[in-house]
Design a protein around this motif. Structure first.
Motif, PDB file in Angstrom:
ATOM      1  N   LEU A   1      28.925 -49.517 -11.441  1.00 52.48           N
ATOM      2  CA  LEU A   1      29.187 -50.354 -10.239  1.00 52.48           C
ATOM      3  C   LEU A   1      30.737 -51.356 -10.712  1.00 52.48           C
ATOM      4  O   LEU A   1      30.740 -51.429 -11.647  1.00 52.48           O
ATOM      5  N   ILE A   2      31.232 -51.176  -9.617  1.00 43.99           N
ATOM      6  CA  ILE A   2      32.488 -52.126  -9.829  1.00 43.99           C
ATOM      7  C   ILE A   2      32.334 -53.519  -9.148  1.00 43.99           C
ATOM      8  O   ILE A   2      31.733 -53.946  -8.271  1.00 43.99           O
ATOM      9  N   THR A   3      32.708 -54.300 -10.140  1.00 45.19           N
ATOM     10  CA  THR A   3      32.808 -55.887  -9.652  1.00 45.19           C
ATOM     11  C   THR A   3      33.817 -56.686  -9.254  1.00 45.19           C
ATOM     12  O   THR A   3      35.037 -56.074  -9.858  1.00 45.19           O
ATOM     13  N   ILE A   4      33.871 -57.233  -8.216  1.00 44.15           N
ATOM     14  CA  ILE A   4      35.075 -57.929  -7.539  1.00 44.15           C
ATOM     15  C   ILE A   4      34.869 -59.263  -7.257  1.00 44.15           C
ATOM     16  O   ILE A   4      33.809 -59.527  -6.758  1.00 44.15           O
ATOM     17  N   ILE A   5      35.814 -60.140  -7.617  1.00 43.88           N
ATOM     18  CA  ILE A   5      35.442 -61.677  -7.607  1.00 43.88           C
ATOM     19  C   ILE A   5      36.846 -62.271  -6.863  1.00 43.88           C
ATOM     20  O   ILE A   5      37.737 -61.854  -7.173  1.00 43.88           O
ATOM     21  N   ASP A   6      36.347 -63.174  -5.748  1.00 43.00           N
ATOM     22  CA  ASP A   6      37.277 -63.933  -5.448  1.00 43.00           C
ATOM     23  C   ASP A   6      37.501 -65.323  -6.231  1.00 43.00           C
ATOM     24  O   ASP A   6      36.481 -66.070  -6.154  1.00 43.00           O
ATOM     25  N   ASN A   7      38.599 -65.441  -7.141  1.00 39.43           N
ATOM     26  CA  ASN A   7      38.767 -66.471  -8.032  1.00 39.43           C
ATOM     27  C   ASN A   7      39.702 -67.587  -7.467  1.00 39.43           C
ATOM     28  O   ASN A   7      40.145 -68.334  -8.100  1.00 39.43           O
ATOM     29  N   SER A   8      40.017 -67.747  -5.924  1.00 42.29           N
ATOM     30  CA  SER A   8      40.894 -68.629  -5.532  1.00 42.29           C
ATOM     31  C   SER A   8      40.292 -70.242  -5.717  1.00 42.29           C
ATOM     32  O   SER A   8      41.271 -70.953  -5.820  1.00 42.29           O
ATOM     33  N   PHE A   9      38.975 -70.465  -5.998  1.00 46.93           N
ATOM     34  CA  PHE A   9      38.526 -71.552  -5.953  1.00 46.93           C
ATOM     35  C   PHE A   9      39.131 -72.422  -7.420  1.00 46.93           C
ATOM     36  O   PHE A   9      39.407 -73.507  -7.397  1.00 46.93           O
ATOM     37  N   SER A  10      39.150 -71.526  -8.311  1.00 50.10           N
ATOM     38  CA  SER A  10      39.449 -71.997  -9.846  1.00 50.10           C
ATOM     39  C   SER A  10      40.964 -71.969 -10.237  1.00 50.10           C
ATOM     40  O   SER A  10      41.365 -72.497 -10.899  1.00 50.10           O
ATOM     41  N   SER A  11      41.478 -71.031  -9.444  1.00 53.63           N
ATOM     42  CA  SER A  11      42.853 -70.669  -9.978  1.00 53.63           C
ATOM     43  C   SER A  11      42.881 -69.879 -11.432  1.00 53.63           C
ATOM     44  O   SER A  11      41.761 -70.024 -12.057  1.00 53.63           O
ATOM     45  N   PRO A  12      43.886 -69.115 -11.514  1.00 57.07           N
ATOM     46  CA  PRO A  12      43.833 -68.533 -12.986  1.00 57.07           C
ATOM     47  C   PRO A  12      43.945 -69.615 -14.165  1.00 57.07           C
ATOM     48  O   PRO A  12      43.935 -68.927 -15.300  1.00 57.07           O
TER      49      PRO A  12
END
Length: 388
Positions: free
Chosen positions: A173-184
């Motif tokens: 399976l492919i995992t997708i994450i919205d990482n906006s909360f933390s920033s890079p």
């Protein structure tokens, strides 16, 4: 290393008169004098400028920087966070297939999954992502994607990224994450095996509430596939001017994240000790119940949290929000200004945008801490709370 990426990576200044900032290539077309040169650009897989809907030099600098910050091979920028989310999902799951998502994702994502994707034959199972076994239990023969927000919106539950990545890879399976909360700056999910990382660049990356944009970070293969299909054909292209604004925003990203990492916990502690506040939802709170995951995945505190006021009276809730001076009300966050989003604003609302999104208790108020003086913010909160 971060400083080199933010200030120097991708910026070949000798190509544009040693200007301190890269220029804005606002043109739509790039011109050729020979057929062979045009042909080479058309087959270059986004490496040679041909048409701004595919490749723009200003945007390419921005993409290189975010990919490097996220430790991924490549990245592709889009016109908004929602453009990045919808493009990433549609690139990996098709009609007749199934995906798994954490409960209560970002409002736009929630609406996409409940109203748009089912109309295209895509099935979604929503689960409590705090318990990793829930992901395994929902996998079907036609499951293709696991969608994550860690922490998620408003109540900030986290997921064990490394363990979920192992489950996904075992089941192809492919995992997708919205990482906006933390920033890079504060979290890099690729380190733990997550395949696709999304940011709403509108928020921390831009940092000045002056530009809309989103970005998808992943492997060369996944980004190339998205570039040649969903990206080009759905048309969610980031403007060169906004790319330039995001490059400028990146210059101060680490400084801004360091500031809110110090100021926000102080504000949270004040609110947790106040009798008018029933609960504070914040991953770096002493009362947070997933401390081990916070320690593992989040490098520093961030600037968003939610409070539950110790009243259910509509007039008192609205009075508190209206009395705040430093906190204005807005939909987004990530800029220099402190903001709130009172959940009560969504009640009795005949808005089609919010029509099927699940309402939280009306005494919930989401906060974003900006760059104001921390003591002044606390005094503002104290004055407003004392009015209810």
């Amino acid at each position: 290393m971060t400083k080199d990426i933010i200030n120097h990576l991708g910026e070949n200044r000798e190509e544009y008169f040693n200007a301190a900032l890269p220029p804005i290539f606002s043109n739509s077309n790039f011109l050729f004098s020979k057929v062979e040169d045009m042909r080479e650009a058309m087959i270059s897989k986004n490496n040679i400028p041909f048409y701004t809907r595919g490749h723009n030099p200003t945007t390419k600098i921005f993409e290189k920087k975010i990919a490097a910050l996220e430790s991924t091979e490549s990245a592709i920028a889009l016109s908004s966070g929602m453009a990045a989310i919808s493009t990433a999902i549609l690139s990996q799951v098709k009609s007749g297939e199934h995906m798994i998502s954490v409960n209560q994702p970002y409002t736009g994502t929630d609406k996409l999954m409940k109203e748009v994707l089912p109309n295209h034959g895509i099935e979604i199972s929503f689960i409590d992502g705090k318990d990793t076994v829930n992901f395994s239990n929902q996998i079907k023969e036609n499951t293709k994607v696991i969608y994550l927000e860690s922490p998620n919106s408003w109540t900030y539950e986290m997921q064990d990224l490394e363990e979920i990545s192992k489950i996904a890879k075992k089941n192809k399976l492919i995992t997708i994450i919205d990482n906006s909360f933390s920033s890079p700056i504060n979290c890099n999910p690729a380190k733990w095996g997550i395949d696709i990382i999304i940011h709403s660049a509108t928020k921390y990356i831009g940092g000045h509430a002056n530009a809309m944009g989103g970005i998808i970070c992943s492997s060369n293969k996944i980004i190339d596939d998205i570039y040649n299909s969903e990206f080009k054909l759905l048309g969610g292209v980031l403007s060169p001017f906004n790319s330039w604004l995001f490059i400028n925003g990146l210059r101060t990203l680490k400084i801004r994240m360091n500031y809110v990492s110090e100021s926000t916990p102080k504000v949270v502690r004040f609110l947790e000790d106040h009798s008018k506040v029933k609960k504070v939802f914040y991953p770096h709170s002493e009362n947070y119940d997933q401390k081990e995951l916070v320690k593992k995945y989040l490098k520093k505190p961030c600037g968003q949290f939610t409070i539950e006021l110790n009243t259910g009276n509509d007039k008192k809730i609205e009075k508190f929000c209206n009395k705040l001076k430093y906190f204005k009300m807005a939909a987004s966050w990530g800029g220099h200004e402190s903001l709130i989003f009172p959940e009560i604003a969504r009640y009795n609302l005949e808005s089609k945008y919010y029509s099927k999104t699940e309402l939280l208790p009306k005494n919930y108020v989401r906060f974003y801490i900006g760059l104001e003086n921390t003591d002044e913010i606390i005094n503002d909160l104290s004055d407003a709370l004392n009015e209810i």
